[in-house]
Motif scaffolding. Structure first.
Motif, PDB file in Angstrom:
ATOM      1  N   GLN A  34       0.842  -1.203   0.000  1.00  0.00           N
ATOM      2  CA  GLN A  34       0.000   0.000   0.000  1.00  0.00           C
ATOM      3  C   GLN A  34       0.876   1.251   0.000  1.00  0.00           C
ATOM      4  O   GLN A  34       0.604   2.206  -0.741  1.00  0.00           O
ATOM      5  CB  GLN A  34      -0.918  -0.002   1.219  1.00  0.00           C
ATOM      6  CG  GLN A  34      -2.037  -1.018   1.164  1.00  0.00           C
ATOM      7  CD  GLN A  34      -2.903  -0.985   2.413  1.00  0.00           C
ATOM      8  OE1 GLN A  34      -2.582  -1.610   3.422  1.00  0.00           O
ATOM      9  NE2 GLN A  34      -3.988  -0.247   2.348  1.00  0.00           N
ATOM     10  N   HIS A 241      -4.833  -1.208  12.232  1.00  0.00           N
ATOM     11  CA  HIS A 241      -5.318   0.112  11.818  1.00  0.00           C
ATOM     12  C   HIS A 241      -4.476   0.648  10.658  1.00  0.00           C
ATOM     13  O   HIS A 241      -3.855   1.712  10.760  1.00  0.00           O
ATOM     14  CB  HIS A 241      -5.261   1.090  13.000  1.00  0.00           C
ATOM     15  CG  HIS A 241      -6.175   0.742  14.121  1.00  0.00           C
ATOM     16  ND1 HIS A 241      -5.928  -0.297  14.994  1.00  0.00           N
ATOM     17  CD2 HIS A 241      -7.358   1.289  14.510  1.00  0.00           C
ATOM     18  CE1 HIS A 241      -6.907  -0.375  15.874  1.00  0.00           C
ATOM     19  NE2 HIS A 241      -7.791   0.560  15.597  1.00  0.00           N
ATOM     20  N   GLN A 243      -5.145   1.983   7.699  1.00  0.00           N
ATOM     21  CA  GLN A 243      -5.496   3.263   7.083  1.00  0.00           C
ATOM     22  C   GLN A 243      -5.110   4.437   7.970  1.00  0.00           C
ATOM     23  O   GLN A 243      -4.604   5.466   7.507  1.00  0.00           O
ATOM     24  CB  GLN A 243      -6.995   3.319   6.768  1.00  0.00           C
ATOM     25  CG  GLN A 243      -7.368   4.429   5.789  1.00  0.00           C
ATOM     26  CD  GLN A 243      -6.567   4.373   4.491  1.00  0.00           C
ATOM     27  OE1 GLN A 243      -6.512   3.343   3.826  1.00  0.00           O
ATOM     28  NE2 GLN A 243      -5.916   5.470   4.134  1.00  0.00           N
ATOM     29  N   GLN A 244      -5.303   4.265   9.269  1.00  0.00           N
ATOM     30  CA  GLN A 244      -4.912   5.299  10.227  1.00  0.00           C
ATOM     31  C   GLN A 244      -3.399   5.528  10.194  1.00  0.00           C
ATOM     32  O   GLN A 244      -2.926   6.664  10.230  1.00  0.00           O
ATOM     33  CB  GLN A 244      -5.359   4.865  11.633  1.00  0.00           C
ATOM     34  CG  GLN A 244      -5.608   6.001  12.604  1.00  0.00           C
ATOM     35  CD  GLN A 244      -6.129   5.494  13.941  1.00  0.00           C
ATOM     36  OE1 GLN A 244      -6.780   4.459  14.014  1.00  0.00           O
ATOM     37  NE2 GLN A 244      -5.832   6.208  14.997  1.00  0.00           N
ATOM     38  N   LEU A 246      -1.373   4.785   7.615  1.00  0.00           N
ATOM     39  CA  LEU A 246      -1.039   5.394   6.326  1.00  0.00           C
ATOM     40  C   LEU A 246      -1.264   6.896   6.356  1.00  0.00           C
ATOM     41  O   LEU A 246      -0.441   7.673   5.842  1.00  0.00           O
ATOM     42  CB  LEU A 246      -1.895   4.769   5.213  1.00  0.00           C
ATOM     43  CG  LEU A 246      -1.495   3.363   4.744  1.00  0.00           C
ATOM     44  CD1 LEU A 246      -2.597   2.773   3.865  1.00  0.00           C
ATOM     45  CD2 LEU A 246      -0.172   3.398   3.990  1.00  0.00           C
ATOM     46  N   THR A 247      -2.367   7.315   6.968  1.00  0.00           N
ATOM     47  CA  THR A 247      -2.658   8.750   7.076  1.00  0.00           C
ATOM     48  C   THR A 247      -1.588   9.459   7.904  1.00  0.00           C
ATOM     49  O   THR A 247      -1.104  10.526   7.533  1.00  0.00           O
ATOM     50  CB  THR A 247      -4.047   8.953   7.709  1.00  0.00           C
ATOM     51  OG1 THR A 247      -5.039   8.331   6.896  1.00  0.00           O
ATOM     52  CG2 THR A 247      -4.362  10.445   7.831  1.00  0.00           C
TER      53      THR A 247
END
Length: 253
Positions: A34, A241, A243-244, A246-247
Motif C-alpha cells: 500500500q 489500523h 489506514q490510520q 497510512l494517514t
C-alpha cells in the motif's frame, strides 16, 4: 559479507522498513505494498530473521552497520517497528547523512522501564528469555498475543500474525535471545536528545508494550520530535489500523 534479504516495491522517495523481534518482512508485506503506491519501499529482514543470514556478533552496532550496507540507495527515510525501531535509531546515529526522516513505530529509545523512564517491565523480557530455553513456539505465541491484547478483533489479528510468521522458519534461539538482549540493554536517549534529523514517534493508544507516556518522555528529551497517537491501536497498527497509520505517515514523510 552477511547476506541481508530485501524486498523492494514501487517507485518514488525511498522508504526503508525494518520489522520487529522474531518477525520478518512478510509480517507487513501487504502494508508495504500500500505504501508503494507513493514510495519506493525497501523491506529488510534483520540478520538471522526471515531470509537473512545470521550475524555474529548480533549486537546493535553491528546490526545497524550491516543493514546500512545492505540498503541499495544512498539516502532514504526509515521506518522501524519495535526492535526494528531500535535498529533504525542506531542507523540514524551511525549515518545521519543517509537518513531523510526517522520514523519510530511502537518503539522506544530505552525499551525497558526504569524508575525515571516508561517502557516494558524488565520481568516481561526476562520471562521471554526463560521461556525461550524450553519452548520457542510458546514464547513466540505469547509475544504475538501481547501485541493484540485488549484490541477489538484481537483473535483475528493474532491469527494474521501467526500466518505471516509461518512463511519462514523462526530465527535460531541464539538470535532470539540476542535480540532480547539488544532490547534490554540499548539506551538511545542521548541520541534522541541530540538528534538533528526530522523524527516522528508513532504510538498505539492501546499498546501493551510501549506505553503512551513514552511520547511525553521523548518530547522532554527533544521537543522537535513529532508524536502521533493512533486511537484504539495496539503494538502492530499496520495490521489492526492500516489506514490510520497510512494517514499518519502521509503527514510526517
Amino acid at each position: 559479507m552477511t547476506h541481508i534479504h530485501t524486498e523492494i516495491y514501487g517507485q518514488g522517495q525511498p522508504l526503508v522498513m525494518i520489522h520487529g523481534w522474531a518477525m520478518h518482512t512478510g509480517i507487513w508485506r501487504d502494508f508495504a505494498r500500500q505504501l508503494a503506491e507513493v514510495y519506493q519501499v525497501i523491506c529488510v529482514d534483520l540478520p538471522g530473521h526471515g531470509r537473512s543470514e545470521v550475524l555474529e556478533p548480533f549486537d546493535l552496532e553491528t546490526i545497524a552497520k550491516t543493514v546500512l550496507q545492505a540498503i541499495p540507495v544512498q539516502q532514504f527515510s526509515v521506518l522501524g517497528w519495535s526492535l526494528g525501531a531500535t535498529v533504525a535509531m542506531a542507523m540514524a546515529e551511525q549515518a545521519p547523512q543517509r537518513i531523510r526522516h526517522l520514523v519510530v513505530l511502537a518503539g522506544n529509545p530505552r525499551f525497558v522501564q526504569t524508575e525515571e523512564w516508561p517502557g516494558v517491565k524488565s520481568q516481561t523480557l526476562d520471562g521471554f528469555v526463560e521461556l525461550l530455553k524450553t519452548d520457542v513456539q510458546q514464547t513466540l505465541t505469547r509475544f504475538l498475543a501481547l501485541q493484540v491484547n485488549g484490541l477489538a478483533h484481537g483473535k483475528a489479528l493474532l491469527q494474521s500474525l501467526k500466518q505471516a510468521l509461518q512463511e519462514c522458519p523462526p530465527p535460531p534461539v541464539a538470535v532470539l535471545q540476542a535480540g532480547l538482549d539488544v532490547l534490554k540493554s540499548s539506551d538511545l536517549r542521548a541520541f534522541i536528545r541530540n538528534n538533528p534529523l526530522p523524527t516522528s514517534l508513532i504510538l498505539g493508544e492501546k499498546d501493551t508494550l510501549i506505553p503512551l507516556s513514552c511520547g511525553d518522555a521523548v518530547r522532554e528529551l527533544n521537543a522537535g520530535v513529532n508524536v502521533h497517537v493512533l486511537a484504539a491501536a495496539g503494538h502492530a497498527p499496520f495490521l489492526s489500523h492500516p489506514q490510520q497509520l497510512l494517514t499518519a505517515l502521509s503527514h510526517v514523510l
